[in-house]
Design a protein around this motif. Structure first.
Motif, PDB file in Angstrom:
ATOM      1  N   PRO A  40       0.682  -1.037   0.031  1.00 45.77           N
ATOM      2  CA  PRO A  40       0.093  -0.124  -0.143  1.00 45.77           C
ATOM      3  C   PRO A  40       0.866   1.219  -0.112  1.00 45.77           C
ATOM      4  N   HIS A  41       2.012   1.316   0.613  1.00 42.41           N
ATOM      5  CA  HIS A  41       2.800   2.497   0.646  1.00 42.41           C
ATOM      6  C   HIS A  41       3.732   2.634  -0.333  1.00 42.41           C
ATOM      7  N   MET A  42       3.479   1.657  -1.643  1.00 40.63           N
ATOM      8  CA  MET A  42       4.954   1.889  -2.538  1.00 40.63           C
ATOM      9  C   MET A  42       4.696   3.253  -3.403  1.00 40.63           C
ATOM     10  N   LYS A  43       6.029   3.714  -3.832  1.00 41.62           N
ATOM     11  CA  LYS A  43       6.164   4.874  -4.731  1.00 41.62           C
ATOM     12  C   LYS A  43       6.382   4.233  -6.123  1.00 41.62           C
ATOM     13  N   ILE A  44       5.513   4.230  -7.203  1.00 42.67           N
ATOM     14  CA  ILE A  44       5.689   3.716  -8.208  1.00 42.67           C
ATOM     15  C   ILE A  44       5.890   4.777  -9.512  1.00 42.67           C
ATOM     16  N   LEU A  45       6.881   4.259 -10.608  1.00 40.71           N
ATOM     17  CA  LEU A  45       7.047   4.904 -11.737  1.00 40.71           C
ATOM     18  C   LEU A  45       6.359   4.010 -12.906  1.00 40.71           C
ATOM     19  N   ASP A  46       5.742   4.725 -13.501  1.00 39.45           N
ATOM     20  CA  ASP A  46       4.759   3.804 -14.478  1.00 39.45           C
ATOM     21  C   ASP A  46       5.192   4.681 -15.990  1.00 39.45           C
ATOM     22  N   ILE A  47       6.161   3.851 -16.810  1.00 43.19           N
ATOM     23  CA  ILE A  47       7.088   4.374 -17.949  1.00 43.19           C
ATOM     24  C   ILE A  47       6.151   4.003 -19.089  1.00 43.19           C
ATOM     25  N   GLY A  48       5.826   4.977 -20.033  1.00 40.11           N
ATOM     26  CA  GLY A  48       5.059   4.611 -21.283  1.00 40.11           C
ATOM     27  C   GLY A  48       3.599   4.340 -20.858  1.00 40.11           C
ATOM     28  N   CYS A  49       3.033   5.310 -20.043  1.00 36.79           N
ATOM     29  CA  CYS A  49       1.588   5.086 -19.473  1.00 36.79           C
ATOM     30  C   CYS A  49       0.563   5.406 -20.395  1.00 36.79           C
ATOM     31  N   GLY A  50       0.713   6.020 -21.368  1.00 37.13           N
ATOM     32  CA  GLY A  50      -0.365   6.204 -22.425  1.00 37.13           C
ATOM     33  C   GLY A  50      -1.464   6.924 -21.690  1.00 37.13           C
ATOM     34  N   PRO A  51      -2.714   6.379 -22.293  1.00 41.41           N
ATOM     35  CA  PRO A  51      -3.866   7.092 -21.578  1.00 41.41           C
ATOM     36  C   PRO A  51      -4.206   6.777 -20.109  1.00 41.41           C
ATOM     37  N   ASP A  98      11.923  10.836 -21.232  1.00 39.68           N
ATOM     38  CA  ASP A  98      12.626   9.781 -21.744  1.00 39.68           C
ATOM     39  C   ASP A  98      13.074   8.781 -21.241  1.00 39.68           C
ATOM     40  N   VAL A  99      12.685   7.536 -21.360  1.00 46.13           N
ATOM     41  CA  VAL A  99      13.173   6.332 -20.796  1.00 46.13           C
ATOM     42  C   VAL A  99      14.697   6.108 -20.676  1.00 46.13           C
ATOM     43  N   HIS A 100      15.362   6.587 -21.609  1.00 43.21           N
ATOM     44  CA  HIS A 100      16.618   6.572 -21.769  1.00 43.21           C
ATOM     45  C   HIS A 100      17.482   7.298 -20.744  1.00 43.21           C
ATOM     46  N   ALA A 101      16.830   8.551 -20.393  1.00 42.82           N
ATOM     47  CA  ALA A 101      17.372   9.521 -19.551  1.00 42.82           C
ATOM     48  C   ALA A 101      16.379  10.026 -18.714  1.00 42.82           C
ATOM     49  N   LEU A 102      16.147   9.341 -17.489  1.00 42.00           N
ATOM     50  CA  LEU A 102      15.000   9.567 -16.740  1.00 42.00           C
ATOM     51  C   LEU A 102      15.378  11.021 -15.642  1.00 42.00           C
ATOM     52  N   GLU A 103      14.591  12.076 -15.619  1.00 43.28           N
ATOM     53  CA  GLU A 103      14.974  12.960 -14.543  1.00 43.28           C
ATOM     54  C   GLU A 103      14.682  12.883 -13.358  1.00 43.28           C
ATOM     55  N   TYR A 104      14.909  11.795 -12.716  1.00 39.71           N
ATOM     56  CA  TYR A 104      14.758  11.399 -11.374  1.00 39.71           C
ATOM     57  C   TYR A 104      16.033  10.975 -10.655  1.00 39.71           C
ATOM     58  N   PRO A 105      16.178  11.292  -9.460  1.00 45.76           N
ATOM     59  CA  PRO A 105      17.397  10.849  -8.608  1.00 45.76           C
ATOM     60  C   PRO A 105      17.524   9.351  -8.455  1.00 45.76           C
ATOM     61  N   ASP A 106      18.639   8.854  -8.290  1.00 46.59           N
ATOM     62  CA  ASP A 106      18.867   7.289  -7.946  1.00 46.59           C
ATOM     63  C   ASP A 106      17.990   6.923  -6.932  1.00 46.59           C
ATOM     64  N   ASP A 107      17.645   5.904  -6.783  1.00 47.44           N
ATOM     65  CA  ASP A 107      17.074   5.209  -5.779  1.00 47.44           C
ATOM     66  C   ASP A 107      15.694   5.946  -5.268  1.00 47.44           C
ATOM     67  N   THR A 108      14.595   6.422  -6.180  1.00 49.67           N
ATOM     68  CA  THR A 108      13.760   7.043  -5.817  1.00 49.67           C
ATOM     69  C   THR A 108      12.451   6.413  -5.738  1.00 49.67           C
ATOM     70  N   PHE A 109      12.210   5.335  -6.648  1.00 49.79           N
ATOM     71  CA  PHE A 109      10.885   4.476  -6.676  1.00 49.79           C
ATOM     72  C   PHE A 109      10.980   3.129  -6.091  1.00 49.79           C
ATOM     73  N   CYS A 110       9.965   2.585  -5.514  1.00 48.12           N
ATOM     74  CA  CYS A 110       9.783   1.104  -5.118  1.00 48.12           C
ATOM     75  C   CYS A 110       9.707   0.195  -6.106  1.00 48.12           C
ATOM     76  N   VAL A 111       8.988   0.854  -7.197  1.00 52.50           N
ATOM     77  CA  VAL A 111       8.551  -0.126  -8.491  1.00 52.50           C
ATOM     78  C   VAL A 111       8.725   0.826  -9.670  1.00 52.50           C
ATOM     79  N   VAL A 112       9.550   0.147 -10.759  1.00 53.50           N
ATOM     80  CA  VAL A 112       9.632   0.820 -11.964  1.00 53.50           C
ATOM     81  C   VAL A 112       8.929   0.019 -12.881  1.00 53.50           C
ATOM     82  N   HIS A 113       7.751   0.247 -13.799  1.00 49.15           N
ATOM     83  CA  HIS A 113       7.085  -0.379 -14.428  1.00 49.15           C
ATOM     84  C   HIS A 113       7.139   0.035 -15.759  1.00 49.15           C
ATOM     85  N   ALA A 114       7.176  -0.811 -16.794  1.00 49.89           N
ATOM     86  CA  ALA A 114       6.673  -0.534 -18.165  1.00 49.89           C
ATOM     87  C   ALA A 114       6.142  -1.615 -18.980  1.00 49.89           C
TER      88      ALA A 114
END
Length: 273
Positions: A40-51, A98-114
């Motif tokens: 429940p507490h997780m921080k998630i990045l959803d790459i290529g999220c579309g709609p 841009d998934v090749h060069a994400l503008e987020y610091p290291d170790d930011t998300f609990c889950v990175v999804h694509a």
């Protein structure tokens, strides 16, 4: 040295026939391999999220967390924001990335999804390195991609065979890899990931309603979307040939014994602590 960029041309574009497919996607039918690892507490990045339909589902599954949906196309993010707002979600935000060069610091998300992303990028290994970089130690990198060469259907159709050959040629001319599903584990290993659970999943279309929906969206996409423009402008097919492929899709959709299966490769990688 300039930073790596995503594939300049997204094969499908965002025509209504494409979004008809994308908005059907849910966390249940497109990310089931990941759901058991969510908390429940997780921080998630959803790459290529579309709609944003999967993004919104993920936000509902982490009510005490936060989900960020990113896409390279600013226009589709407006629809994603509307999707989240229509469901009353307050723990979700969206941005261009841009998934090749994400503008987020290291170790930011609990889950990175694509989901259905790496087949369209210019350097999937670099994309996975970036996904790993922004994932916290102990967190998860979750990727699912279809494998066009493994798609199969019944009854046999010479026109559908032509569609598959054409699509794979167009996708590769755009810098992508349409048979990405089978390569995910290999790419992850090359990106330095070691704790990898590699699985597979399918979408299957067999009822009259499913066949009508699936064949209709591909019939329309073949003649009316950005994919159609790229097929003709790249010299891969004439408009007449695209019309014939579209008709083959509609004919298959009418077959009472018609069946179509889409195979997906999946990887769930845990970043070492």
């Amino acid at each position: 040295m300039s930073k790596p960029q995503e594939t300049a041309v997204y094969t499908h574009g965002h025509h209504e026939s494409v979004l008809r497919s994308h908005t059907w996607r849910t966390a249940a039918n497109s990310a089931a391999y990941l759901l058991g690892s969510l908390r429940p507490h997780m921080k998630i990045l959803d790459i290529g999220c579309g709609p944003g339909t999967i993004t919104a589902d993920l936000a509902e599954l982490v009510p005490d967390g936060q989900v960020t949906g990113v896409d390279q196309a600013p226009g589709v993010l407006e629809q994603a924001r509307a999707t989240a707002a229509g469901r009353g979600l307050t723990n979700v935000d969206f941005a261009v990335a841009d998934v090749h060069a994400l503008e987020y610091p290291d170790d930011t998300f609990c889950v990175v999804h694509a989901h259905q992303v790496l087949q369209h990028v210019g350097d999937p290994v670099q994309a996975l390195r970036e996904m790993k970089r922004v994932t916290r130690p102990g967190g998860f990198i979750a990727v699912r991609d279809s494998d066009y060469a493994a798609m199969t259907w019944y009854p046999a159709s010479r026109g559908m065979d032509g569609w598959l050959d054409l699509y794979r040629r167009v996708a590769r001319a755009n810098g992508g890899e349409p048979d990405a599903g089978r390569r995910l584990k290999s790419w992850a290993l090359e990106a330095g990931l070691t704790d990898i659970a590699a699985t597979s999943g399918t979408w299957t279309y067999s009822t009259a309603e499913e066949r009508a929906w699936w064949s209709g969206l591909w019939a329309d996409r073949t003649v009316a979307s950005a994919y159609a423009e790229r097929a003709t402008e790249g010299g891969h097919a004439t408009p007449e040939q695209l019309t014939a492929v579209s008709a083959a899709w509609r004919e298959w959709g009418k077959q009472h014994d018609g069946w179509f299966a889409v195979l997906h490769g999946e990887i769930l990688c845990r970043k070492s602590a």
